[in-house]
Design a protein around this motif. Structure first.
Motif, PDB file in Angstrom:
ATOM      1  N   ILE A  82      36.769 -61.852 -41.653  1.00 20.42           N
ATOM      2  CA  ILE A  82      36.748 -60.404 -41.887  1.00 20.42           C
ATOM      3  C   ILE A  82      38.154 -59.829 -41.902  1.00 20.42           C
ATOM      4  N   PHE A  83      39.024 -60.302 -41.042  1.00 21.60           N
ATOM      5  CA  PHE A  83      40.371 -59.736 -40.956  1.00 21.60           C
ATOM      6  C   PHE A  83      41.319 -60.273 -42.019  1.00 21.60           C
ATOM      7  N   TYR A  84      41.115 -61.515 -42.423  1.00 17.82           N
ATOM      8  CA  TYR A  84      42.104 -62.125 -43.297  1.00 17.82           C
ATOM      9  C   TYR A  84      41.584 -62.508 -44.675  1.00 17.82           C
ATOM     10  N   ASP A  85      40.284 -62.415 -44.883  1.00 13.52           N
ATOM     11  CA  ASP A  85      39.740 -62.686 -46.208  1.00 13.52           C
ATOM     12  C   ASP A  85      38.534 -61.789 -46.487  1.00 13.52           C
ATOM     13  N   PRO A  86      38.656 -60.468 -46.256  1.00  6.37           N
ATOM     14  CA  PRO A  86      37.517 -59.570 -46.483  1.00  6.37           C
ATOM     15  C   PRO A  86      37.203 -59.479 -47.971  1.00  6.37           C
ATOM     16  N   LYS A  87      35.938 -59.184 -48.290  1.00  7.08           N
ATOM     17  CA  LYS A  87      35.511 -59.141 -49.683  1.00  7.08           C
ATOM     18  C   LYS A  87      34.953 -57.801 -50.116  1.00  7.08           C
ATOM     19  N   HIS A  88      34.460 -56.987 -49.177  1.00  8.74           N
ATOM     20  CA  HIS A  88      33.873 -55.713 -49.552  1.00  8.74           C
ATOM     21  C   HIS A  88      34.954 -54.628 -49.592  1.00  8.74           C
ATOM     22  N   PRO A  89      34.980 -53.788 -50.625  1.00  9.71           N
ATOM     23  CA  PRO A  89      35.992 -52.725 -50.711  1.00  9.71           C
ATOM     24  C   PRO A  89      36.005 -51.794 -49.500  1.00  9.71           C
ATOM     25  N   TYR A  90      34.853 -51.594 -48.859  1.00 13.48           N
ATOM     26  CA  TYR A  90      34.845 -50.763 -47.651  1.00 13.48           C
ATOM     27  C   TYR A  90      35.615 -51.444 -46.528  1.00 13.48           C
ATOM     28  N   VAL A 148      30.120 -55.543 -40.431  1.00  7.04           N
ATOM     29  CA  VAL A 148      30.643 -54.249 -40.862  1.00  7.04           C
ATOM     30  C   VAL A 148      29.478 -53.396 -41.358  1.00  7.04           C
ATOM     31  N   MET A 149      29.329 -52.190 -40.802  1.00 11.07           N
ATOM     32  CA  MET A 149      28.235 -51.295 -41.181  1.00 11.07           C
ATOM     33  C   MET A 149      28.758 -50.097 -41.959  1.00 11.07           C
ATOM     34  N   TYR A 150      27.959 -49.687 -42.933  1.00 11.03           N
ATOM     35  CA  TYR A 150      28.261 -48.472 -43.687  1.00 11.03           C
ATOM     36  C   TYR A 150      26.948 -47.824 -44.107  1.00 11.03           C
ATOM     37  N   ALA A 151      26.796 -46.547 -43.823  1.00 12.40           N
ATOM     38  CA  ALA A 151      25.635 -45.761 -44.246  1.00 12.40           C
ATOM     39  C   ALA A 151      24.309 -46.432 -43.888  1.00 12.40           C
ATOM     40  N   GLY A 152      24.234 -46.925 -42.651  1.00  8.01           N
ATOM     41  CA  GLY A 152      22.984 -47.483 -42.168  1.00  8.01           C
ATOM     42  C   GLY A 152      22.696 -48.909 -42.566  1.00  8.01           C
ATOM     43  N   ALA A 211      25.829 -47.373 -51.579  1.00  9.62           N
ATOM     44  CA  ALA A 211      26.152 -46.096 -50.938  1.00  9.62           C
ATOM     45  C   ALA A 211      27.655 -45.833 -50.908  1.00  9.62           C
ATOM     46  N   PHE A 212      28.462 -46.872 -51.008  1.00 11.99           N
ATOM     47  CA  PHE A 212      29.916 -46.705 -50.955  1.00 11.99           C
ATOM     48  C   PHE A 212      30.509 -46.407 -52.328  1.00 11.99           C
TER      49      PHE A 212
END
Length: 363
Positions: free
Chosen positions: A242-250, A227-231, A286-287
């Protein structure tokens, strides 16, 4: 499983009149033989720029500030134009998003698909035509021999995309980069193209980097997800993690904004705010300005990656041992509960009939 590609600390800036835009800010990942790695994120997160760097196709105003891209023991960032020309289309190939802009309207399909064979393999005309016919049939172009004489405008959108895939695969590349390959197609054709890519991957044993903003596509296509955010890559794991146990708020926000078969709300959730200005990126996370779970430290210091499992890690201060406990959005909690149920039962897939969780809708 052996790595076929290793990207380390890649930083790419774009020069503008206002200053340097830090489009890619220290990206690291690996691609394993035979796997599909999906790179997801909002428009402008740096996904396509990263893959263009792999192929040496960055714009003239782009500058690689640091990093390495290792393929077959060679750093592609140090390869010259001649060396990259020998690699691209032969060992590394790309499926372009819009087939009408990547197909020459003045050339027959047979000539366009066979061209990489003549260039990279020095194959005779007869052998190139035979391989072209074989590959066109492989991607589902009926009556391939006769249709090789047709031009792009004589094919439907779905057929043109199949032809673009044939062009990318005709040399049996070791790495296939698919940059939003189904965006311009309707849902039915999209599903056919994705099934085709999965089938062809198994037949020619290639590794795929799949670039998309559509998480519904990722669910049925990828082995791992970055998962990418702001570079930056801010979370990476298996598709299940990633789909069933994501950890980052983004990542929570991305999944929350995705329609599922039981979506009842009139309006889908949208992540508030906008991505940061990468002319002057924030010194912290950045998020943070868009993150309702942000901590004070998020505005002061960028978080490191915290390991969750051997295959799953995320860059968020919420995973620090001293961080306060927060409750994710209800949809994420539901997915985590189902994931735990899957793990407890030893099930291989979260959409197993024994586990009642709707898979993401592709539209």
């Amino acid at each position: 499983m052996d790595n076929i590609l290793e990207v380390k600390d890649l930083k790419i800036n774009f020069g503008t009149f206002a200053g340097d835009v830090q489009a890619v800010r220290g990206v690291s990942f690996n691609l394993r033989k035979g796997e599909t790695l999906a790179i997801v994120g909002e428009t402008g997160s740096g996904k396509s720029v990263t893959t263009k760097a792999i192929m040496g196709l960055l714009d003239s105003n782009a500058k690689i500030a640091s990093g390495s891209i290792m393929f077959a023991g060679e750093d592609l960032l140090k390869a010259n134009a001649h060396e990259m020309a020998a690699i691209n289309g032969n060992n590394i190939a790309e499926i372009i998003q819009d087939p009408m802009t990547s197909l020459d309207p003045t050339m027959t399909i047979g000539k366009q698909v066979s061209e990489p064979l003549r260039i990279h393999k020095s194959m005779s005309k007869e052998k190139a035509i035979a391989r072209t016919k074989e590959v066109l049939a492989l991607v589902g172009i009926q009556n391939a021999e006769a249709r090789m004489k047709d031009y792009p405008h004589q094919f439907s959108g779905g057929q043109r995309q199949r032809i673009v895939i044939a062009m990318a695969l005709v040399n049996y590349p070791k790495i296939l980069i698919a940059d939003e390959p189904t965006t311009a197609l309707d849902v039915t054709i999209q599903a056919q193209i994705l099934d085709l890519m999965t089938e062809l991957q198994q037949k020619i044993d290639t590794s795929i980097i799949f670039i998309t903003h559509d998480l519904g596509v990722v669910a049925g296509m990828a082995d791992r997800v970055a998962v990418m955010y702001a570079g930056k890559i801010i979370e990476v794991g298996t598709v299940d993690e990633i789909f069933y146990d994501p950890k980052h708020p983004y990542t929570w926000g991305l999944i929350n904004s995705m329609p599922t078969l039981d979506t009842k709300a009139k309006r889908l959730y949208a992540i508030p705010g906008t991505p940061p200005d990468l002319l002057d990126p924030p010194k912290g996370d950045a998020f943070a300005p868009r993150n309702e779970y942000a901590l004070k430290i998020d505005t002061e210091m960028a978080p490191p990656f915290f390991p969750i499992t051997a295959t799953h890690s995320a860059a968020t201060w919420l995973l620090h041992p001293d961080a306060p406990q927060v409750t994710p959005p209800p949809e994420i909690v539901r997915r985590q509960e189902v994931y735990q149920e899957m793990v407890d039962k030893g099930l291989d897939q979260p959409n197993n009939p024994e586990v009642k969780l709707n898979t993401p809708a592709t539209d």
